[in-house]
Write a protein that holds these residues in place. Structure first.
Motif, PDB file in Angstrom:
ATOM      1  N   PHE A  35      43.607  42.015  37.067  1.00 27.48           N
ATOM      2  CA  PHE A  35      42.346  41.302  37.243  1.00 27.48           C
ATOM      3  C   PHE A  35      41.619  41.152  35.915  1.00 27.48           C
ATOM      4  CE2 PHE A  35      37.694  41.683  38.085  1.00 27.48           C
ATOM      5  CZ  PHE A  35      37.513  40.429  38.653  1.00 27.48           C
ATOM      6  N   VAL A  36      41.550  42.230  35.138  1.00 29.61           N
ATOM      7  CA  VAL A  36      40.871  42.201  33.835  1.00 29.61           C
ATOM      8  C   VAL A  36      41.524  41.177  32.910  1.00 29.61           C
ATOM      9  CG1 VAL A  36      40.405  43.558  31.754  1.00 29.61           C
ATOM     10  CG2 VAL A  36      39.955  44.548  34.019  1.00 29.61           C
ATOM     11  N   LYS A  37      42.855  41.096  32.939  1.00 26.24           N
ATOM     12  CA  LYS A  37      43.581  40.106  32.121  1.00 26.24           C
ATOM     13  C   LYS A  37      43.235  38.685  32.563  1.00 26.24           C
ATOM     14  CE  LYS A  37      46.230  42.641  29.369  1.00 26.24           C
ATOM     15  NZ  LYS A  37      46.054  42.600  27.901  1.00 26.24           N
ATOM     16  N   THR A  38      43.159  38.479  33.891  1.00 25.99           N
ATOM     17  CA  THR A  38      42.822  37.142  34.411  1.00 25.99           C
ATOM     18  C   THR A  38      41.395  36.769  34.038  1.00 25.99           C
ATOM     19  OG1 THR A  38      44.306  37.562  36.280  1.00 25.99           O
ATOM     20  CG2 THR A  38      42.844  35.677  36.481  1.00 25.99           C
ATOM     21  N   VAL A  39      40.486  37.740  34.063  1.00 28.45           N
ATOM     22  CA  VAL A  39      39.087  37.497  33.660  1.00 28.45           C
ATOM     23  C   VAL A  39      39.043  37.043  32.199  1.00 28.45           C
ATOM     24  CG1 VAL A  39      36.825  38.571  33.268  1.00 28.45           C
ATOM     25  CG2 VAL A  39      38.118  39.111  35.342  1.00 28.45           C
ATOM     26  N   GLU A  40      39.840  37.672  31.342  1.00 34.12           N
ATOM     27  CA  GLU A  40      39.887  37.295  29.921  1.00 34.12           C
ATOM     28  C   GLU A  40      40.378  35.853  29.744  1.00 34.12           C
ATOM     29  OE1 GLU A  40      42.379  40.204  28.077  1.00 34.12           O
ATOM     30  OE2 GLU A  40      40.928  41.837  28.325  1.00 34.12           O
ATOM     31  N   LYS A  41      41.359  35.463  30.575  1.00 37.16           N
ATOM     32  CA  LYS A  41      41.949  34.123  30.440  1.00 37.16           C
ATOM     33  C   LYS A  41      41.077  33.038  31.072  1.00 37.16           C
ATOM     34  CE  LYS A  41      46.756  35.771  30.713  1.00 37.16           C
ATOM     35  NZ  LYS A  41      47.905  35.868  31.625  1.00 37.16           N
ATOM     36  N   LYS A  42      40.479  33.350  32.248  1.00 34.37           N
ATOM     37  CA  LYS A  42      39.744  32.321  32.998  1.00 34.37           C
ATOM     38  C   LYS A  42      38.386  32.843  33.473  1.00 34.37           C
ATOM     39  CE  LYS A  42      44.106  30.447  34.715  1.00 34.37           C
ATOM     40  NZ  LYS A  42      44.842  29.865  35.826  1.00 34.37           N
ATOM     41  N   PRO A  43      37.516  33.227  32.541  1.00 30.59           N
ATOM     42  CA  PRO A  43      36.248  33.866  32.956  1.00 30.59           C
ATOM     43  C   PRO A  43      35.375  32.984  33.829  1.00 30.59           C
ATOM     44  CG  PRO A  43      36.183  33.274  30.611  1.00 30.59           C
ATOM     45  CD  PRO A  43      37.595  33.081  31.074  1.00 30.59           C
ATOM     46  N   HIS A  44      35.381  31.671  33.571  1.00 29.35           N
ATOM     47  CA  HIS A  44      34.438  30.784  34.264  1.00 29.35           C
ATOM     48  C   HIS A  44      35.060  30.041  35.445  1.00 29.35           C
ATOM     49  CE1 HIS A  44      31.770  31.774  31.045  1.00 29.35           C
ATOM     50  NE2 HIS A  44      32.591  31.286  30.135  1.00 29.35           N
ATOM     51  N   LYS A  45      36.306  30.355  35.761  1.00 34.45           N
ATOM     52  CA  LYS A  45      36.927  29.704  36.924  1.00 34.45           C
ATOM     53  C   LYS A  45      36.438  30.387  38.205  1.00 34.45           C
ATOM     54  CE  LYS A  45      41.153  28.213  39.105  1.00 34.45           C
ATOM     55  NZ  LYS A  45      42.568  27.910  38.993  1.00 34.45           N
ATOM     56  N   PRO A  46      36.103  29.605  39.243  1.00 34.43           N
ATOM     57  CA  PRO A  46      35.701  30.231  40.510  1.00 34.43           C
ATOM     58  C   PRO A  46      36.830  31.099  41.074  1.00 34.43           C
ATOM     59  CG  PRO A  46      35.118  27.908  40.505  1.00 34.43           C
ATOM     60  CD  PRO A  46      35.979  28.134  39.294  1.00 34.43           C
ATOM     61  N   PHE A  47      36.502  32.337  41.353  1.00 24.44           N
ATOM     62  CA  PHE A  47      37.453  33.255  41.975  1.00 24.44           C
ATOM     63  C   PHE A  47      37.227  33.263  43.487  1.00 24.44           C
ATOM     64  CE2 PHE A  47      38.335  38.085  42.632  1.00 24.44           C
ATOM     65  CZ  PHE A  47      39.533  37.808  43.257  1.00 24.44           C
ATOM     66  N   LEU A  48      35.964  33.400  43.896  1.00 25.40           N
ATOM     67  CA  LEU A  48      35.600  33.412  45.314  1.00 25.40           C
ATOM     68  C   LEU A  48      34.598  32.307  45.609  1.00 25.40           C
ATOM     69  CD1 LEU A  48      34.904  37.248  45.717  1.00 25.40           C
ATOM     70  CD2 LEU A  48      37.022  36.061  46.304  1.00 25.40           C
ATOM     71  N   GLY A  82      46.496  37.939  49.869  1.00 29.91           N
ATOM     72  CA  GLY A  82      45.476  36.925  49.608  1.00 29.91           C
ATOM     73  C   GLY A  82      44.710  37.132  48.317  1.00 29.91           C
ATOM     74  N   ILE A  83      43.888  38.177  48.269  1.00 26.04           N
ATOM     75  CA  ILE A  83      43.047  38.418  47.087  1.00 26.04           C
ATOM     76  C   ILE A  83      43.911  38.709  45.859  1.00 26.04           C
ATOM     77  CG2 ILE A  83      41.273  39.902  46.093  1.00 26.04           C
ATOM     78  CD1 ILE A  83      40.296  37.998  48.347  1.00 26.04           C
ATOM     79  N   ASN A  84      44.867  39.630  46.004  1.00 27.85           N
ATOM     80  CA  ASN A  84      45.738  39.944  44.866  1.00 27.85           C
ATOM     81  C   ASN A  84      46.579  38.749  44.445  1.00 27.85           C
ATOM     82  OD1 ASN A  84      44.667  42.449  45.240  1.00 27.85           O
ATOM     83  ND2 ASN A  84      46.600  43.527  45.533  1.00 27.85           N
ATOM     84  N   GLY A  85      47.003  37.949  45.429  1.00 27.46           N
ATOM     85  CA  GLY A  85      47.780  36.742  45.126  1.00 27.46           C
ATOM     86  C   GLY A  85      46.985  35.746  44.294  1.00 27.46           C
ATOM     87  N   CYS A  86      45.691  35.599  44.631  1.00 25.41           N
ATOM     88  CA  CYS A  86      44.815  34.707  43.850  1.00 25.41           C
ATOM     89  C   CYS A  86      44.660  35.205  42.421  1.00 25.41           C
ATOM     90  CB  CYS A  86      43.447  34.610  44.513  1.00 25.41           C
ATOM     91  SG  CYS A  86      43.385  33.428  45.858  1.00 25.41           S
ATOM     92  N   ILE A  87      44.516  36.521  42.260  1.00 28.75           N
ATOM     93  CA  ILE A  87      44.369  37.104  40.919  1.00 28.75           C
ATOM     94  C   ILE A  87      45.611  36.823  40.082  1.00 28.75           C
ATOM     95  CG2 ILE A  87      44.231  39.297  39.658  1.00 28.75           C
ATOM     96  CD1 ILE A  87      42.492  40.308  42.051  1.00 28.75           C
ATOM     97  N   GLN A  88      46.785  37.033  40.679  1.00 35.93           N
ATOM     98  CA  GLN A  88      48.034  36.816  39.946  1.00 35.93           C
ATOM     99  C   GLN A  88      48.183  35.345  39.518  1.00 35.93           C
ATOM    100  OE1 GLN A  88      51.151  35.144  41.182  1.00 35.93           O
ATOM    101  NE2 GLN A  88      51.862  35.445  39.083  1.00 35.93           N
ATOM    102  N   LEU A  89      47.787  34.442  40.416  1.00 35.41           N
ATOM    103  CA  LEU A  89      47.903  33.009  40.124  1.00 35.41           C
ATOM    104  C   LEU A  89      46.771  32.516  39.223  1.00 35.41           C
ATOM    105  CD1 LEU A  89      48.720  31.770  43.743  1.00 35.41           C
ATOM    106  CD2 LEU A  89      50.284  31.594  41.793  1.00 35.41           C
ATOM    107  N   GLY A  90      45.644  33.226  39.251  1.00 29.46           N
ATOM    108  CA  GLY A  90      44.440  32.706  38.610  1.00 29.46           C
ATOM    109  C   GLY A  90      43.850  31.583  39.435  1.00 29.46           C
ATOM    110  N   ALA A  91      44.008  31.694  40.770  1.00 28.11           N
ATOM    111  CA  ALA A  91      43.584  30.641  41.698  1.00 28.11           C
ATOM    112  C   ALA A  91      42.221  30.974  42.301  1.00 28.11           C
ATOM    113  CB  ALA A  91      44.628  30.476  42.801  1.00 28.11           C
ATOM    114  N   THR A  92      41.727  30.075  43.151  1.00 27.41           N
ATOM    115  CA  THR A  92      40.431  30.237  43.810  1.00 27.41           C
ATOM    116  C   THR A  92      40.646  30.597  45.274  1.00 27.41           C
ATOM    117  OG1 THR A  92      39.371  28.657  42.333  1.00 27.41           O
ATOM    118  CG2 THR A  92      38.283  29.049  44.454  1.00 27.41           C
ATOM    119  N   CYS A  93      39.819  31.502  45.779  1.00 26.61           N
ATOM    120  CA  CYS A  93      39.889  31.922  47.184  1.00 26.61           C
ATOM    121  C   CYS A  93      38.616  31.517  47.906  1.00 26.61           C
ATOM    122  CB  CYS A  93      40.084  33.431  47.268  1.00 26.61           C
ATOM    123  SG  CYS A  93      39.934  34.088  48.938  1.00 26.61           S
TER     124      CYS A  93
END
Length: 617
Positions: free
Chosen positions: A61-74, A278-289
């Motif tokens: 999750f921390v790595k995904t935050v570094e890559k896509k901080p401003h992308k909607p997660f939820l 679901g939640i972990n899958g979104c984190i791995q993809l860097g997708a929106t839930c």
């Protein structure tokens, strides 16, 4: 030039022959190959993560935050929460527990919260402190809830604002007496000794806590406790390791999901599908839930259109409830392309595709405590997986004749179409972590010395069958299958047949005990379609035509609403316990009466004749 032409034509001819041969003899070769390569890539990804220092879902999750901080997660109730927002809010939770919580790395904190961003904020905040998080089912109360908290030896319990109404003051006092700290996601508290969390979050910074607190030294260490449904007694806390949370995050990738996809999660977050897939899958993809507080069949497709949803999770009867909604012109107007889940019946699967369009349904087989997962990546209706590159499954002859479900363990080539009990070898790569605080239940799941001296297998408790093409089908749970007239009756098969009737909205099959008879005879709980009435003669003829004599339900119970679990599975136990006594059951009951060639009302007089043996079954 002529030799070149000859060579090219030979190669082209060979390729044509190869393609035709594959189509005839291995029709699913390319799907198998693509899935095989995706699985290999997933395993390589997990190894790379370990090498790069990613040992937990929080690290990822921390790595995904570094890559896509401003992308909607939820996206929750119209409000978007970016990856950075969730990170900072969960930092506050971590800081609050660090300052006020009196917990330390390795302790367990239980969560009793409904769906919402705060569930994830608290989960991630606690994980950032190296705490084990136990997800509690929000539908269980009092004694069961206390059992769950005691089982996992929780040092604290966090209660969501939406769950406060169902919590009694005595329950909180009981916890406090047992030195379990109580934290409320509310500004007011019913007890002066219970802590409120929102005001503490305002007093602490949103800076990260020291990273050594969350550091995982071994991915086989415990990350979560997720409770089983408790259909056969109190819920059991399955141990979920960090390795498993990371592996589960890759399942949507294996289905072809990408970072541009938008996932719709309507399932409860305490369930393994919603959280790990679901939640972990979104984190791995860097997708929106798009997160829903609670599943609503009426709002489902409107939400999908509103948020441009491309994939969703389902379990149990969820897809049936979507099919039961009135048809609309815009049923096929959506962007959904992937549905991942388990428990969709073949008849519902067909109806779902015909009505809502060519959505690729990835039905999978798995369990909360097991490590084995099968995935149907071929669109074969009804199957839970395809055994292609590893056709030999270790299955066991299963016979309900033997008292207490004794197992006869004989290795052999499993016949196509014959149900067998699925067992999974326990190895270092496929471990069984067991249930926390319940060694007896953990040991009960293991079979030892099955094929060779010293081997250990996990008894899944599930009956599967494999057809000649290598497709696997879920037949039944061992506990749901019952025996009548010397034969095993699979409840799902009978439900499929009765579900074909035009007046049946929903059906639940279970076995009931009858005095002086061995085994259990079949009973069907039926919810009727709107504006339809029960037709006993029609049902009698239908089961006569489609079911063997031992599988025909002898009794029918008409219900207004089917009782289901929080994960959309039919409840059978309490129905089976109530039996078919009209003195106890106020709802209409019917009896399969051969002389009338119909299901006739089950009166007290007929009941007494059945129980006394005057009417033979």
């Amino acid at each position: 030039p002529s030799m070149l032409c000859t060579w090219l034509s030979t190669v082209a001819g060979g390729l044509v022959v190869l393609c035709v041969s594959l189509k005839i003899f291995l029709p699913y070769f390319w799907e198998d190959l693509v899935y095989f390569l995706r699985r290999k890539r997933s395993k390589a990804t997990v190894k790379k993560w370990t090498k790069d220092g990613i040992h937990s879902i929080i690290d990822l999750f921390v790595k995904t935050v570094e890559k896509k901080p401003h992308k909607p997660f939820l996206i929750y109730e119209g409000t978007a929460h970016t990856y950075q927002d969730v990170d900072r809010r969960s930092n506050r939770v971590a800081q609050a527990f660090l300052r006020y919580g009196n917990v330390r790395k390795g302790d367990t904190v239980a969560l009793l919260m409904g769906n919402g961003p705060d569930f994830i904020h608290v989960w991630f905040g606690l994980a950032k402190l190296g705490l084990i998080v136990a997800f509690l089912n929000t539908n269980i109360h009092s004694r069961s809830l206390l059992h769950c908290i005691n089982t996992c030896a929780a040092k604290a319990l966090v209660i969501g604002e939406d769950c406060l109404g169902s919590i009694e003051k005595e329950f909180i006092l009981n916890l406090l007496e047992n030195n379990v700290a109580v934290w409320l996601m509310s500004t007011s508290s019913p007890s002066q000794h219970a802590h409120t969390l929102p005001d503490k979050l305002d007093k602490v910074p949103d800076n990260p806590v020291p990273s050594h607190l969350r550091a995982v030294t071994d991915t086989r260490n415990t990350a979560l406790y997720i409770f089983t449904s408790g259909s056969t007694g109190f819920p059991k806390a399955a141990v979920i390791t960090h390795r498993r949370t990371l592996a589960a995050s890759l399942v949507f990738s294996q289905c072809g999901a990408v970072s541009q996809d938008i996932m719709y999660v309507t399932l409860p977050l305490y369930h393994i599908s919603a959280s790990l897939l679901g939640i972990n899958g979104c984190i791995q993809l860097g997708a929106t839930c798009v997160l829903k507080r609670k599943f609503s069949a009426r709002e489902f497709w409107n939400d999908c259109r509103k948020y441009n949803v491309t994939m969703f999770l389902y379990i149990g009867e969820l897809c049936r409830y979507l099919c039961n909604q009135p048809c609309k012109e815009e049923d096929r107007v959506h962007e959904v392309r992937i549905a991942l889940g388990n428990g969709i019946r073949p008849s519902v699967w067909k109806e779902f595709l015909m009505r809502f369009g060519p959505i690729k349904i990835f039905e999978f087989y798995g369990s909360t405590e097991g490590s084995l997962v099968f995935l149907n990546y071929t669109n074969k209706i009804g199957a839970v997986g395809h055994v292609a590159f590893q056709r030999i499954l270790n299955m066991i002859i299963y016979d309900l004749i033997v008292t207490l479900y004794m197992l006869i363990c004989i290795p052999f080539s499993w016949p196509a179409g014959k149900p067998g009990l699925l067992v999974v070898q326990v190895t270092e790569d496929a471990p069984f972590s067991g249930y926390v605080g319940n060694k007896e239940a953990s040991e009960k799941k293991l079979l030892r010395n099955v094929f060779v001296e010293g081997d250990v297998y996990l008894d899944t408790g599930d009956l599967l069958e494999m057809d000649e093409e290598g497709f696997l089908y879920f037949t039944d749970r061992v506990g749901d299958t019952f025996r009548w007239k010397g034969e095993n009756v699979a409840t799902l098969e009978v439900a499929e047949v009765i579900g074909m009737m035009d007046f049946v909205q929903e059906v639940n099959i279970y076995g009931v005990s009858v005095k002086n008879y061995e085994g259990r005879t079949g009973m069907a709980a039926i919810v009727l379609k709107r504006y339809h009435t029960f037709n006993g003669e029609k049902l009698y003829k239908h089961v006569e035509d489609f079911l063997p004599s031992y599988a025909k339900p002898r009794f029918v119970r008409i219900m207004d609403v089917m009782q289901i679990t929080a994960t959309f599975k039919h409840q059978k136990m309490y129905l089976a316990n109530e039996g078919f006594n009209p003195e106890i059951i106020s709802e209409p009951l019917y009896f399969m009466y051969e002389p009338a060639r119909s299901y006739i009302p089950l009166t007290r007089e007929i009941y007494q004749k059945v129980v006394s043996g005057e009417i033979r079954l």
